[in-house]
Design an enzyme around this catalytic site. Structure first.
Site, PDB file in Angstrom:
ATOM      1  N   CYS A  12      -7.716  -2.876  -4.243  1.00 18.71           N
ATOM      2  CA  CYS A  12      -8.043  -3.025  -5.673  1.00 18.71           C
ATOM      3  C   CYS A  12      -6.806  -2.630  -6.464  1.00 18.71           C
ATOM      4  O   CYS A  12      -6.791  -1.636  -7.179  1.00 18.71           O
ATOM      5  CB  CYS A  12      -9.241  -2.163  -6.056  1.00 18.71           C
ATOM      6  SG  CYS A  12     -10.729  -2.449  -5.078  1.00 18.71           S
ATOM      7  N   ALA A  19      -4.452  -4.139  -8.842  1.00 19.65           N
ATOM      8  CA  ALA A  19      -3.928  -4.442 -10.180  1.00 19.65           C
ATOM      9  C   ALA A  19      -4.140  -3.271 -11.134  1.00 19.65           C
ATOM     10  O   ALA A  19      -5.180  -2.603 -11.076  1.00 19.65           O
ATOM     11  CB  ALA A  19      -4.594  -5.688 -10.732  1.00 19.65           C
ATOM     12  N   PRO A  20      -3.131  -3.009 -11.978  1.00 22.11           N
ATOM     13  CA  PRO A  20      -1.906  -3.795 -12.204  1.00 22.11           C
ATOM     14  C   PRO A  20      -0.757  -3.505 -11.249  1.00 22.11           C
ATOM     15  O   PRO A  20       0.346  -3.991 -11.444  1.00 22.11           O
ATOM     16  CB  PRO A  20      -1.523  -3.411 -13.633  1.00 22.11           C
ATOM     17  CG  PRO A  20      -2.012  -2.009 -13.782  1.00 22.11           C
ATOM     18  CD  PRO A  20      -3.290  -1.942 -12.995  1.00 22.11           C
ATOM     19  N   GLY A  41       0.533  -0.343 -10.083  1.00 25.64           N
ATOM     20  CA  GLY A  41       1.346   0.864 -10.195  1.00 25.64           C
ATOM     21  C   GLY A  41       1.379   1.691  -8.923  1.00 25.64           C
ATOM     22  O   GLY A  41       2.442   2.179  -8.513  1.00 25.64           O
ATOM     23  N   LYS A  42       0.226   1.846  -8.281  1.00 31.78           N
ATOM     24  CA  LYS A  42       0.176   2.648  -7.055  1.00 31.78           C
ATOM     25  C   LYS A  42       0.878   1.925  -5.909  1.00 31.78           C
ATOM     26  O   LYS A  42       1.540   2.559  -5.076  1.00 31.78           O
ATOM     27  CB  LYS A  42      -1.277   2.961  -6.704  1.00 31.78           C
ATOM     28  CG  LYS A  42      -1.995   3.798  -7.755  1.00 31.78           C
ATOM     29  CD  LYS A  42      -3.443   4.055  -7.378  1.00 31.78           C
ATOM     30  CE  LYS A  42      -4.169   4.810  -8.481  1.00 31.78           C
ATOM     31  NZ  LYS A  42      -4.332   3.991  -9.706  1.00 31.78           N
ATOM     32  N   ASP A  89     -11.196 -10.906  -2.924  1.00 29.32           N
ATOM     33  CA  ASP A  89     -12.377 -10.094  -3.184  1.00 29.32           C
ATOM     34  C   ASP A  89     -12.430  -9.015  -2.107  1.00 29.32           C
ATOM     35  O   ASP A  89     -12.528  -9.321  -0.913  1.00 29.32           O
ATOM     36  CB  ASP A  89     -13.620 -10.980  -3.125  1.00 29.32           C
ATOM     37  CG  ASP A  89     -14.901 -10.226  -3.449  1.00 29.32           C
ATOM     38  OD1 ASP A  89     -14.862  -8.984  -3.547  1.00 29.32           O
ATOM     39  OD2 ASP A  89     -15.946 -10.881  -3.604  1.00 29.32           O
ATOM     40  N   ASP A 129      -8.712   2.229  -4.274  1.00 24.91           N
ATOM     41  CA  ASP A 129      -8.805   2.778  -5.626  1.00 24.91           C
ATOM     42  C   ASP A 129      -9.870   1.965  -6.342  1.00 24.91           C
ATOM     43  O   ASP A 129      -9.574   1.009  -7.047  1.00 24.91           O
ATOM     44  CB  ASP A 129      -7.451   2.688  -6.326  1.00 24.91           C
ATOM     45  CG  ASP A 129      -7.460   3.354  -7.687  1.00 24.91           C
ATOM     46  OD1 ASP A 129      -7.952   4.489  -7.787  1.00 24.91           O
ATOM     47  OD2 ASP A 129      -6.985   2.729  -8.660  1.00 24.91           O
ATOM     48  N   CYS A 174     -10.972   7.131 -10.925  1.00 25.33           N
ATOM     49  CA  CYS A 174     -10.553   7.831 -12.144  1.00 25.33           C
ATOM     50  C   CYS A 174     -11.789   8.282 -12.909  1.00 25.33           C
ATOM     51  O   CYS A 174     -11.867   8.160 -14.126  1.00 25.33           O
ATOM     52  CB  CYS A 174      -9.653   6.943 -13.005  1.00 25.33           C
ATOM     53  SG  CYS A 174     -10.414   5.404 -13.558  1.00 25.33           S
TER      54      CYS A 174
END
Length: 413
Positions: free
Chosen positions: A242, A244-245, A247-248, A293, A312, A365
């Protein structure tokens, strides 16, 4: 068009049409101080939505039309939180009220705003009820935090959510060292309690030359901890389901010295493009971005084919209410029910893809044990092939960052 009218239009889109605040603001064609004012009024009104409505709602016998209610919220926010002349706020609000519903609410708006300005309504005496209104949180959310984490932590989270946040960045070690980044941005960086992380103290982040050349990535401090939790090594094969965008994924690439392979996936093509654009700017070449998916991961990848997997997952977002106040405005307690099932389904989809002795990291988060600790405990009860190496909840008031949860699971069989 006046800046207050533009702010009102944006708030109507967010509050009444449920558009995301950041997307609605992107369509505003203003710059400089005007754009800053509109942004402040929009986010400030959303952040304090319950408090500002409380101040005027008890003064009316029946609730006014929806656009007038939003106008009153916006105007009361300015009266209570901005250093703007009272007459200017009230005069503009009355003029705007005349534009809708044949102007029949103009006198009401004038009277209510004068009354709020002269004598703001007292808050409730009971502590939790007072906190809920003062910090503009739903009663049920504070009750959940109190039950799960205790009264003191509940209080600190609530006050954090209405405080001014920090802008966090990560030094991109594929482009420059920490010393080189600090030299390029003198006086504008504050070292954070995490390798490569800084709080940005300047005013023009996206105009920094180091941003354009990929010298740093923008990303919350808590979010930056996730890549370290996964602890990827050079030459490994990683799946970020998962992403996007992205960063990780880009952070993982830096930890891997841009050696190995990261498959970064998202359900939507336009978000996969964000991963690709971010990787290009940060000079990352080992990321392969895919439209995928997460629930169908086993149809794309072989079992035990990844050294490490990051999940994430989508979540209720209760850890990011400081920066995403429109979540707080629209949230319902029932929202988490479907999300919990989605999280479980993603874990069930991807766990077979982890190599024996490989690592699966689950992160959110949000601040909600049902989505975090209890979700992982249930997974481990179903899958003795995994054991929990460590887990951590990052409360947002600790570093003035987002609230996060991370769990590191090792496959032992």
């Amino acid at each position: 068009m006046d800046v207050r009218e533009i702010a009102w239009q944006v708030l109507n889109q967010v509050c009444l049409e449920k558009e995301y605040a950041n997307l609605a603001l992107r369509k505003v064609k203003l710059q400089g101080a005007d754009m800053a004012f509109v942004t402040q009024v929009v986010y400030g009104t959303l952040q304090h939505y319950r408090y500002v409505r409380y101040l005027w709602e008890g003064l009316v016998k029946s609730k006014p039309k929806s656009k007038i209610a939003v106008l009153l919220d916006m105007s009361v926010y300015q009266l209570m939180f901005l250093h703007t002349p009272t007459y200017a706020i009230i005069h503009e609000a009355v003029d705007l009220a005349k534009q809708v519903y044949q102007g029949r609410y103009a006198k009401l708006v004038n009277a209510l705003l004068h009354q709020v300005e002269r004598a703001p309504r007292a808050l409730p005496q009971e502590e939790t009820a007072r906190l809920a209104i003062e910090t503009s949180h739903p009663d049920w959310l504070l009750a959940m935090w109190k039950a799960q984490y205790g009264a003191e932590i509940m209080k600190q989270i609530a006050y954090h959510d209405i405080a001014e946040g920090k802008t966090w960045i990560r030094c991109n070690t594929l482009v420059n060292s920490l010393e080189e980044l600090e030299a390029a941005m003198p006086g504008r960086l504050e070292k954070a309690p995490l390798p490569q992380a800084y709080a940005y103290l300047g005013k023009q982040l996206l105009q920094e030359p180091c941003f354009r050349n990929g010298g740093f990535a923008i990303g919350d401090l808590s979010s930056q901890m996730v890549a370290g939790y996964l602890d990827p090594k050079p030459h490994e094969t990683i799946l970020d389901v998962c992403s996007a965008p992205g960063g990780k994924a880009c952070h993982m690439a830096a930890l891997m010295e841009n050696k190995g392979k990261i498959i970064a996936c998202d359900l939507h093509a336009h978000r996969v493009k964000l991963i690709e654009e971010g990787a290009k700017r940060l000079h990352v070449s080992i990321i392969e971005a895919k439209v995928l998916d997460a629930l169908q991961a086993q149809t794309y990848f072989s079992h035990t084919s990844f050294d490490r997997i990051l999940c994430d997952v989508p979540c209720s977002g209760y850890g990011v209410l400081q920066g995403k106040s429109d979540i707080k405005y629209h949230m319902q307690s029932s929202d988490m029910d479907a999300i919990i099932k989605t999280q479980e389904a993603i874990l069930e989809s991807v766990w077979p893809l982890v190599k024996v002795h490989g690592v699966l990291v689950y992160s959110t988060c949000t601040l909600n044990k049902k989505e975090n600790e209890k979700q992982i405990a249930a997974f481990l009860s179903r899958h003795p092939q995994f054991q929990l190496e460590k887990e951590q909840t990052i409360f947002p008031f600790i570093y003035n960052s987002d609230g996060f949860y991370m769990a590191k699971l090792c496959r032992i069989a």
